[in-house]
Write an enzyme that holds these catalytic residues in place. Sequence first.
Site, PDB file in Angstrom:
ATOM      1  N   SER A 106       1.184  -0.911   0.174  1.00 40.80           N
ATOM      2  CA  SER A 106      -0.057  -0.231  -0.253  1.00 40.80           C
ATOM      3  C   SER A 106       0.827   1.293   0.188  1.00 40.80           C
ATOM      4  O   SER A 106       1.955   1.622   0.404  1.00 40.80           O
ATOM      5  CB  SER A 106      -0.719  -0.170   0.782  1.00 40.80           C
ATOM      6  OG  SER A 106      -1.444   0.617   2.054  1.00 40.80           O
ATOM      7  N   SER A 107       0.164   2.437  -0.885  1.00 40.47           N
ATOM      8  CA  SER A 107       0.754   3.502  -0.354  1.00 40.47           C
ATOM      9  C   SER A 107       0.939   3.574   0.678  1.00 40.47           C
ATOM     10  O   SER A 107       2.648   4.946   1.025  1.00 40.47           O
ATOM     11  CB  SER A 107       0.678   4.674  -1.220  1.00 40.47           C
ATOM     12  OG  SER A 107      -0.758   5.397  -0.604  1.00 40.47           O
ATOM     13  N   CYS A 108       0.448   4.019   1.990  1.00 40.19           N
ATOM     14  CA  CYS A 108       1.156   4.089   3.071  1.00 40.19           C
ATOM     15  C   CYS A 108       1.975   3.767   3.352  1.00 40.19           C
ATOM     16  O   CYS A 108       2.594   3.903   5.005  1.00 40.19           O
ATOM     17  CB  CYS A 108       0.100   3.887   4.075  1.00 40.19           C
ATOM     18  SG  CYS A 108       0.048   2.184   4.238  1.00 40.19           S
ATOM     19  N   TYR A 135       0.090  -0.843  10.842  1.00 36.53           N
ATOM     20  CA  TYR A 135      -0.689  -1.574   9.116  1.00 36.53           C
ATOM     21  C   TYR A 135       0.584  -1.205   8.315  1.00 36.53           C
ATOM     22  O   TYR A 135       1.082  -2.063   8.015  1.00 36.53           O
ATOM     23  CB  TYR A 135      -1.641  -0.597   8.735  1.00 36.53           C
ATOM     24  CG  TYR A 135      -1.862  -1.032   7.254  1.00 36.53           C
ATOM     25  CD1 TYR A 135      -2.766  -2.473   7.459  1.00 36.53           C
ATOM     26  CD2 TYR A 135      -1.996  -0.385   6.120  1.00 36.53           C
ATOM     27  CE1 TYR A 135      -3.538  -2.925   6.087  1.00 36.53           C
ATOM     28  CE2 TYR A 135      -2.514  -0.414   4.947  1.00 36.53           C
ATOM     29  CZ  TYR A 135      -3.631  -2.498   4.959  1.00 36.53           C
ATOM     30  OH  TYR A 135      -3.552  -2.735   3.376  1.00 36.53           O
ATOM     31  N   LYS A 139       2.551  -4.468   6.064  1.00 38.07           N
ATOM     32  CA  LYS A 139       3.474  -3.675   4.472  1.00 38.07           C
ATOM     33  C   LYS A 139       4.858  -3.784   4.541  1.00 38.07           C
ATOM     34  O   LYS A 139       5.117  -4.641   3.562  1.00 38.07           O
ATOM     35  CB  LYS A 139       2.696  -2.598   3.853  1.00 38.07           C
ATOM     36  CG  LYS A 139       1.354  -3.159   4.354  1.00 38.07           C
ATOM     37  CD  LYS A 139       0.075  -4.036   3.074  1.00 38.07           C
ATOM     38  CE  LYS A 139      -0.432  -4.888   3.515  1.00 38.07           C
ATOM     39  NZ  LYS A 139      -1.089  -5.447   2.175  1.00 38.07           N
ATOM     40  N   HIS A 181     -12.301   3.389   3.576  1.00 38.00           N
ATOM     41  CA  HIS A 181     -11.713   4.726   2.502  1.00 38.00           C
ATOM     42  C   HIS A 181     -12.794   5.043   2.278  1.00 38.00           C
ATOM     43  O   HIS A 181     -13.975   5.711   2.604  1.00 38.00           O
ATOM     44  CB  HIS A 181     -10.936   3.913   2.157  1.00 38.00           C
ATOM     45  CG  HIS A 181      -9.792   3.134   1.840  1.00 38.00           C
ATOM     46  ND1 HIS A 181     -10.142   1.323   2.009  1.00 38.00           N
ATOM     47  CD2 HIS A 181      -9.048   2.594   3.349  1.00 38.00           C
ATOM     48  CE1 HIS A 181      -8.970   0.893   2.347  1.00 38.00           C
ATOM     49  NE2 HIS A 181      -8.448   1.859   3.148  1.00 38.00           N
TER      50      HIS A 181
HETATM   51  N1  LIG Z   1      -8.510  -1.045  -1.178  1.00 38.10           N
HETATM   52  C1  LIG Z   1      -7.711   0.070  -1.267  1.00 38.10           C
HETATM   53  O1  LIG Z   1      -7.440   1.659  -0.840  1.00 38.10           O
HETATM   54  C2  LIG Z   1      -6.760  -0.245  -0.749  1.00 38.10           C
HETATM   55  C3  LIG Z   1      -5.147   0.621  -1.236  1.00 38.10           C
HETATM   56  C4  LIG Z   1      -4.026   0.045  -1.639  1.00 38.10           C
HETATM   57  C5  LIG Z   1      -3.155  -1.447  -1.155  1.00 38.10           C
HETATM   58  N2  LIG Z   1      -4.506  -1.853  -1.154  1.00 38.10           N
HETATM   59  C6  LIG Z   1      -4.422  -3.392  -0.790  1.00 38.10           C
HETATM   60  O2  LIG Z   1      -4.890  -4.225  -1.386  1.00 38.10           O
HETATM   61  C7  LIG Z   1      -5.001  -5.836  -0.807  1.00 38.10           C
HETATM   62  C8  LIG Z   1      -6.492  -5.720  -0.757  1.00 38.10           C
HETATM   63  O3  LIG Z   1      -7.304  -5.260  -0.177  1.00 38.10           O
HETATM   64  P1  LIG Z   1      -8.305  -5.145  -0.373  1.00 38.10           P
HETATM   65  O4  LIG Z   1      -8.653  -3.394  -0.605  1.00 38.10           O
HETATM   66  O5  LIG Z   1      -9.157  -6.003  -1.574  1.00 38.10           O
HETATM   67  O6  LIG Z   1      -9.288  -5.953   1.261  1.00 38.10           O
HETATM   68  P2  LIG Z   1     -10.973  -6.910   1.533  1.00 38.10           P
HETATM   69  O7  LIG Z   1     -11.402  -6.242  -0.025  1.00 38.10           O
HETATM   70  O8  LIG Z   1     -10.493  -5.834   2.854  1.00 38.10           O
HETATM   71  O9  LIG Z   1     -10.004  -7.887   1.284  1.00 38.10           O
HETATM   72  C9  LIG Z   1      -9.307  -8.394   2.241  1.00 38.10           C
HETATM   73  C10 LIG Z   1      -9.942 -10.142   1.312  1.00 38.10           C
HETATM   74  O10 LIG Z   1      -8.494 -10.833   2.762  1.00 38.10           O
HETATM   75  C11 LIG Z   1      -9.432 -11.453   3.476  1.00 38.10           C
HETATM   76  N3  LIG Z   1      -8.086 -11.689   4.753  1.00 38.10           N
HETATM   77  C12 LIG Z   1      -8.364 -11.156   5.405  1.00 38.10           C
HETATM   78  N4  LIG Z   1      -7.437 -11.344   6.738  1.00 38.10           N
HETATM   79  C13 LIG Z   1      -7.647 -13.110   6.383  1.00 38.10           C
HETATM   80  C14 LIG Z   1      -6.992 -14.266   7.410  1.00 38.10           C
HETATM   81  N5  LIG Z   1      -6.565 -13.746   8.150  1.00 38.10           N
HETATM   82  N6  LIG Z   1      -7.022 -15.406   6.370  1.00 38.10           N
HETATM   83  C15 LIG Z   1      -6.872 -15.261   4.979  1.00 38.10           C
HETATM   84  N7  LIG Z   1      -8.306 -14.437   4.882  1.00 38.10           N
HETATM   85  C16 LIG Z   1      -8.368 -12.959   4.815  1.00 38.10           C
HETATM   86  C17 LIG Z   1     -10.527 -10.908   3.805  1.00 38.10           C
HETATM   87  O11 LIG Z   1     -11.455 -11.912   4.000  1.00 38.10           O
HETATM   88  P3  LIG Z   1     -13.015 -11.098   5.222  1.00 38.10           P
HETATM   89  O12 LIG Z   1     -13.322 -10.241   4.343  1.00 38.10           O
HETATM   90  O13 LIG Z   1     -13.653 -12.213   5.034  1.00 38.10           O
HETATM   91  O14 LIG Z   1     -11.647 -11.282   6.019  1.00 38.10           O
HETATM   92  C18 LIG Z   1     -10.774 -10.859   2.573  1.00 38.10           C
HETATM   93  O15 LIG Z   1     -11.724 -10.859   1.545  1.00 38.10           O
HETATM   94  C19 LIG Z   1      -4.207  -5.322   0.768  1.00 38.10           C
HETATM   95  O16 LIG Z   1      -3.233  -5.803   0.521  1.00 38.10           O
HETATM   96  C20 LIG Z   1      -4.198  -4.037   0.660  1.00 38.10           C
HETATM   97  O17 LIG Z   1      -3.669  -3.456   1.559  1.00 38.10           O
HETATM   98  C21 LIG Z   1      -5.537  -2.278  -0.701  1.00 38.10           C
END
Ligand SMILES: NC(=O)c1ccc[n+]([C@@H]2O[C@H](COP(=O)([O-])OP(=O)(O)OC[C@H]3O[C@@H](n4cnc5c(N)ncnc54)[C@H](OP(=O)(O)O)[C@@H]3O)[C@@H](O)[C@H]2O)c1
Length: 322
Positions: A106-108, A135, A139, A181
Amino acid sequence: MGSGIYVAGHRGMVGAAIVRTLETQGVGPLILRSHSELDLTDQRAVRRFFQEERPEQVYLAAAKVGGILANNQFPAEFIYTNLMIEADAVHEAWASGVRRLLFLGSSCIYPKLAEQPIREDALLTGKLEPTNEPYAIAKIAGIKLCESYNRQYALDGVDFRSVMPTNLYGPGDNYHPDHSHVLPALIRRFHEAKEKSLPEVAIWGTGAPKREFLYVDDMAAASVHVMNLPRHTYDALTEPMTSHINVGFGSDIEIAELAKLIKKSIGYTGNIAFDTTKPDGTPRKWMDSSKLLSAGWAPRVGLEEGIRSAYQDFLKHKMVRA
Ligand SMILES: NC(=O)c1ccc[n+]([C@@H]2O[C@H](COP(=O)([O-])OP(=O)(O)OC[C@H]3O[C@@H](n4cnc5c(N)ncnc54)[C@H](OP(=O)(O)O)[C@@H]3O)[C@@H](O)[C@H]2O)c1
């Protein structure tokens, strides 16, 4: 070598978009496990999974993710869960013979006051934004895990890569009132204000900070693109100890302007107010994505089009995840 592509976190916003992209490209087979089927913080279960399935490639898009409030309320969960997911998945993937893995950060990870646009080599050059430091530290550890395995096991062909997306939005986003967010939170708040005919929507802070937003399907295309770059191309873009690549939209926007765009897309006719008693956070977070652009990827979905599509998805699902 194994076969199949494991997308960890396929029910999340990014993981689901990666699955859509891989399915459109007709590649696979895909190996998918929901959180309840495989808890990635459970090392024994993760070991069993990798030893049985032996995937060839791994997209690590599972993480505990949330906005400022959630990060502030649950710092222990954010650092513990993310460190455990990364340590288990990266190590057990390696132990089972996986040689190509893509870690999503992530950009953070970048210092709060990094020079703009933020280049990959700004990592570890200054203090982080305190609200999501735990967090971000997890990362950063994820990037360093991948690159340490690369450095130690390079002769075995280990090639673990990392991408650092800017703020993402789109289908499958989290619209929880407290834990989302900024962009999905604004979609929800303007939608509710419209439904309830409220006279105004108050935005936290001055509205002056600038942020960059990328549509999640563009991020998924970037992930697949980076995963499949020839090794010499990835190595030429990165350094052994600066091994991650930024994924941004290319330009950023003031939160006040973003609010106006969302208000227009939703058709809300009230006012926008700014609650200046609330903090602004980092003044600007704009990524330098020139490395990835030079490697042949570019975003396709503009902000207005993306917001319209995200709003349609919100209306369809009215998604509220804790
Ligand atoms: N969203 C953003 O703006 C953003 C920006 C920059 C980077 N990212 C990165 O992109 C990645 C995905 O983000 P996202 O936005 O798709 O998040 P998300 O929608 O919350 O999806 C994360 C997934 O991971 C699963 N998960 C969490 N804990 C787990 C565990 N212990 N075992 C197995 N699965 C687990 C969650 O399942 P449950 O829901 O069932 O817990 C969910 O399906 C992350 O690494 C995040 O840092 C996201």
